[in-house]
Design a protein around this motif. Structure first.
Motif, PDB file in Angstrom:
ATOM      1  N   ASN A  77     102.968 133.850  45.691  1.00  0.00           N
ATOM      2  CA  ASN A  77     102.287 134.508  46.542  1.00  0.00           C
ATOM      3  C   ASN A  77     102.740 135.893  46.836  1.00  0.00           C
ATOM      4  N   TYR A  78     103.798 136.380  46.883  1.00  0.00           N
ATOM      5  CA  TYR A  78     104.120 137.602  47.332  1.00  0.00           C
ATOM      6  C   TYR A  78     104.428 138.409  46.035  1.00  0.00           C
ATOM      7  N   PHE A  79     104.499 138.512  44.989  1.00  0.00           N
ATOM      8  CA  PHE A  79     104.851 139.082  43.865  1.00  0.00           C
ATOM      9  C   PHE A  79     104.008 138.965  42.613  1.00  0.00           C
ATOM     10  N   GLN A  80     102.869 138.233  42.736  1.00  0.00           N
ATOM     11  CA  GLN A  80     101.859 138.334  41.827  1.00  0.00           C
ATOM     12  C   GLN A  80     100.646 138.654  42.495  1.00  0.00           C
ATOM     13  N   PHE A  81     100.138 139.667  42.350  1.00  0.00           N
ATOM     14  CA  PHE A  81      99.142 140.495  43.284  1.00  0.00           C
ATOM     15  C   PHE A  81      97.524 139.860  43.039  1.00  0.00           C
ATOM     16  N   ILE A  82      97.480 138.830  42.260  1.00  0.00           N
ATOM     17  CA  ILE A  82      96.263 138.137  42.278  1.00  0.00           C
ATOM     18  C   ILE A  82      96.081 137.243  43.362  1.00  0.00           C
ATOM     19  N   TYR A  83      97.158 137.067  44.201  1.00  0.00           N
ATOM     20  CA  TYR A  83      97.205 136.016  45.535  1.00  0.00           C
ATOM     21  C   TYR A  83      97.006 137.075  46.813  1.00  0.00           C
ATOM     22  N   SER A  84      96.165 136.580  47.896  1.00  0.00           N
ATOM     23  CA  SER A  84      96.399 137.285  49.204  1.00  0.00           C
ATOM     24  C   SER A  84      96.981 136.446  50.024  1.00  0.00           C
ATOM     25  N   GLU A  85      97.620 135.179  49.637  1.00  0.00           N
ATOM     26  CA  GLU A  85      98.539 134.449  50.460  1.00  0.00           C
ATOM     27  C   GLU A  85      99.633 135.203  51.280  1.00  0.00           C
ATOM     28  N   ARG A  86     100.096 136.290  50.696  1.00  0.00           N
ATOM     29  CA  ARG A  86     101.589 136.778  51.134  1.00  0.00           C
ATOM     30  C   ARG A  86     100.889 137.572  52.432  1.00  0.00           C
ATOM     31  N   PHE A  87      99.861 138.124  52.722  1.00  0.00           N
ATOM     32  CA  PHE A  87      99.640 138.737  53.864  1.00  0.00           C
ATOM     33  C   PHE A  87      98.955 137.800  54.912  1.00  0.00           C
ATOM     34  N   LEU A  88      98.412 136.891  54.338  1.00  0.00           N
ATOM     35  CA  LEU A  88      97.775 135.747  55.230  1.00  0.00           C
ATOM     36  C   LEU A  88      99.073 134.995  55.887  1.00  0.00           C
ATOM     37  N   THR A  89     100.155 134.684  55.239  1.00  0.00           N
ATOM     38  CA  THR A  89     101.461 134.281  55.736  1.00  0.00           C
ATOM     39  C   THR A  89     101.836 134.937  56.774  1.00  0.00           C
ATOM     40  N   PHE A  90     101.957 136.388  56.461  1.00  0.00           N
ATOM     41  CA  PHE A  90     102.660 137.397  57.300  1.00  0.00           C
ATOM     42  C   PHE A  90     101.616 137.244  58.569  1.00  0.00           C
ATOM     43  N   LEU A  91     100.375 137.432  58.557  1.00  0.00           N
ATOM     44  CA  LEU A  91      99.550 137.294  59.808  1.00  0.00           C
ATOM     45  C   LEU A  91      99.849 136.079  60.435  1.00  0.00           C
ATOM     46  N   LEU A  92      99.801 135.052  59.769  1.00  0.00           N
ATOM     47  CA  LEU A  92     100.279 133.701  60.603  1.00  0.00           C
ATOM     48  C   LEU A  92     101.542 133.657  61.343  1.00  0.00           C
ATOM     49  N   ALA A  93     102.578 134.175  60.766  1.00  0.00           N
ATOM     50  CA  ALA A  93     103.772 134.561  61.343  1.00  0.00           C
ATOM     51  C   ALA A  93     103.705 135.129  62.542  1.00  0.00           C
ATOM     52  N   LEU A  94     102.915 136.298  62.589  1.00  0.00           N
ATOM     53  CA  LEU A  94     102.825 137.179  63.782  1.00  0.00           C
ATOM     54  C   LEU A  94     101.906 136.385  64.710  1.00  0.00           C
ATOM     55  N   TYR A  95     100.803 135.844  64.329  1.00  0.00           N
ATOM     56  CA  TYR A  95     100.017 134.848  65.462  1.00  0.00           C
ATOM     57  C   TYR A  95     101.040 133.889  65.998  1.00  0.00           C
ATOM     58  N   ALA A  96     101.765 132.971  65.150  1.00  0.00           N
ATOM     59  CA  ALA A  96     102.768 131.921  65.847  1.00  0.00           C
ATOM     60  C   ALA A  96     103.433 132.402  66.743  1.00  0.00           C
ATOM     61  N   TYR A  97     104.344 133.673  66.384  1.00  0.00           N
ATOM     62  CA  TYR A  97     105.292 134.060  67.298  1.00  0.00           C
ATOM     63  C   TYR A  97     104.647 134.634  68.536  1.00  0.00           C
ATOM     64  N   HIS A  98     103.557 135.468  68.428  1.00  0.00           N
ATOM     65  CA  HIS A  98     103.058 135.996  69.848  1.00  0.00           C
ATOM     66  C   HIS A  98     102.563 134.790  70.568  1.00  0.00           C
ATOM     67  N   TYR A  99     101.847 133.984  70.033  1.00  0.00           N
ATOM     68  CA  TYR A  99     101.234 132.923  70.719  1.00  0.00           C
ATOM     69  C   TYR A  99     102.304 131.991  71.423  1.00  0.00           C
ATOM     70  N   SER A 100     103.473 131.855  70.960  1.00  0.00           N
ATOM     71  CA  SER A 100     104.709 131.167  71.303  1.00  0.00           C
ATOM     72  C   SER A 100     105.094 131.829  72.752  1.00  0.00           C
ATOM     73  N   VAL A 101     105.369 132.887  72.517  1.00  0.00           N
ATOM     74  CA  VAL A 101     105.626 134.129  73.478  1.00  0.00           C
ATOM     75  C   VAL A 101     104.632 133.869  74.709  1.00  0.00           C
ATOM     76  N   TYR A 102     103.408 134.006  74.428  1.00  0.00           N
ATOM     77  CA  TYR A 102     102.466 133.838  75.413  1.00  0.00           C
ATOM     78  C   TYR A 102     102.689 132.504  76.204  1.00  0.00           C
ATOM     79  N   MET A 103     102.966 131.404  75.470  1.00  0.00           N
ATOM     80  CA  MET A 103     102.782 130.128  76.047  1.00  0.00           C
ATOM     81  C   MET A 103     104.062 129.863  76.709  1.00  0.00           C
ATOM     82  N   ASP A 104     105.084 130.798  76.778  1.00  0.00           N
ATOM     83  CA  ASP A 104     106.247 130.485  77.397  1.00  0.00           C
ATOM     84  C   ASP A 104     106.458 131.448  78.675  1.00  0.00           C
ATOM     85  N   SER A 105     105.773 132.824  78.481  1.00  0.00           N
ATOM     86  CA  SER A 105     105.763 133.789  79.706  1.00  0.00           C
ATOM     87  C   SER A 105     104.356 133.986  80.279  1.00  0.00           C
ATOM     88  N   GLY A 106     103.242 133.939  79.531  1.00  0.00           N
ATOM     89  CA  GLY A 106     101.991 134.059  80.101  1.00  0.00           C
ATOM     90  C   GLY A 106     101.898 135.506  79.921  1.00  0.00           C
TER      91      GLY A 106
END
Length: 233
Positions: A77-106
């Protein structure tokens, strides 16, 4: 641009396209993918730390790094350029982290960032909309049933107050409607009009089949739900 099967991944490989404007060197693209991988691992470890009440551990970072480096999917996913899952996984990590912070702190800032990253997730992979919508849906259902202490249950407050409490989750879930409308206009209707088979019709994995990986994954989900129901985790 030569495809005529109405494939619906409009943002796939856009990170590489932007890089290609700046440099023709594949090594630079690989370096960018490596940075995405490193950031994904860090965000994943930070997310686990938040779940463990911010208890950091050097072994956690080591385990997270080994998990990614010794998994063949990471190399694909990260080092064969025919796959887009690398950036999808990166976006998912960003989404999960910020959503977790929002859930805790509002904090609305983190909630808006979670919504921003959730907006792009479905357009890198057609089934990825589930990755964004299911966590928000789970929060609405669990909170409405009284499983989340600081969220109002359904019927305990006015509908307007309930809607304000779950405004972010409702916005994230509504992205599924936006995605379905986009898919219909850009892929489904054009393929029907041109009488062209579905773009993934030739793939063996286009039909969901029950294999050992799916059985283990569903078993893990079932065991987690059982422990959560018994309030043991």
């Amino acid at each position: 641009m030569g495809r005529n099967d109405f494939r619906f991944f409009p943002l796939s490989h856009q990170d590489l396209h932007v890089l290609s404007w700046l440099t023709p060197y594949i090594k630079v693209w690989s370096l960018a993918s490596a940075l995405e991988l490193i950031a994904t691992i860090i965000l994943g470890c930070k997310l686990i730390e938040r779940i463990k009440n911010r208890q950091s551990s050097p072994s956690l970072t080591l385990m997270g790094t080994l998990l990614f480096l010794f998994t063949s999917a990471s190399a694909y996913n990260y080092f064969q350029f025919i796959y887009s899952e690398r950036f999808l996984t990166f976006l998912l990590a960003l989404y999960a982290y910020h959503y977790s912070v929002y859930m805790d702190s509002g904090q609305l800032r983190n909630g808006r960032l979670a919504l921003l990253f959730a907006l792009f997730i479905p357009f890198f992979k057609d089934t990825a909309v589930l990755l964004a919508v299911i966590p928000a849906t789970t929060t609405i259902v669990a909170g409405s049933l009284g499983a989340i202490p600081d969220r109002p249950t359904w019927g305990s407050s006015k509908p307007s107050e309930w809607g304000r409490a779950y405004a972010l989750e409702i916005a994230i879930v509504s992205l599924s409607l936006f995605f379905l409308a986009s898919f219909a206009l850009l892929s489904a209707l054009p393929s029907l009009a041109a009488d062209v088979p579905r773009y993934d019709a030739h793939l063996g994995f286009s039909v969901l089949s029950l294999d050992i990986r799916l059985v283990v994954f569903l078993g893990f989900i079932a065991s987690r739900l059982w422990l959560i129901g018994r309030k043991q985790t």
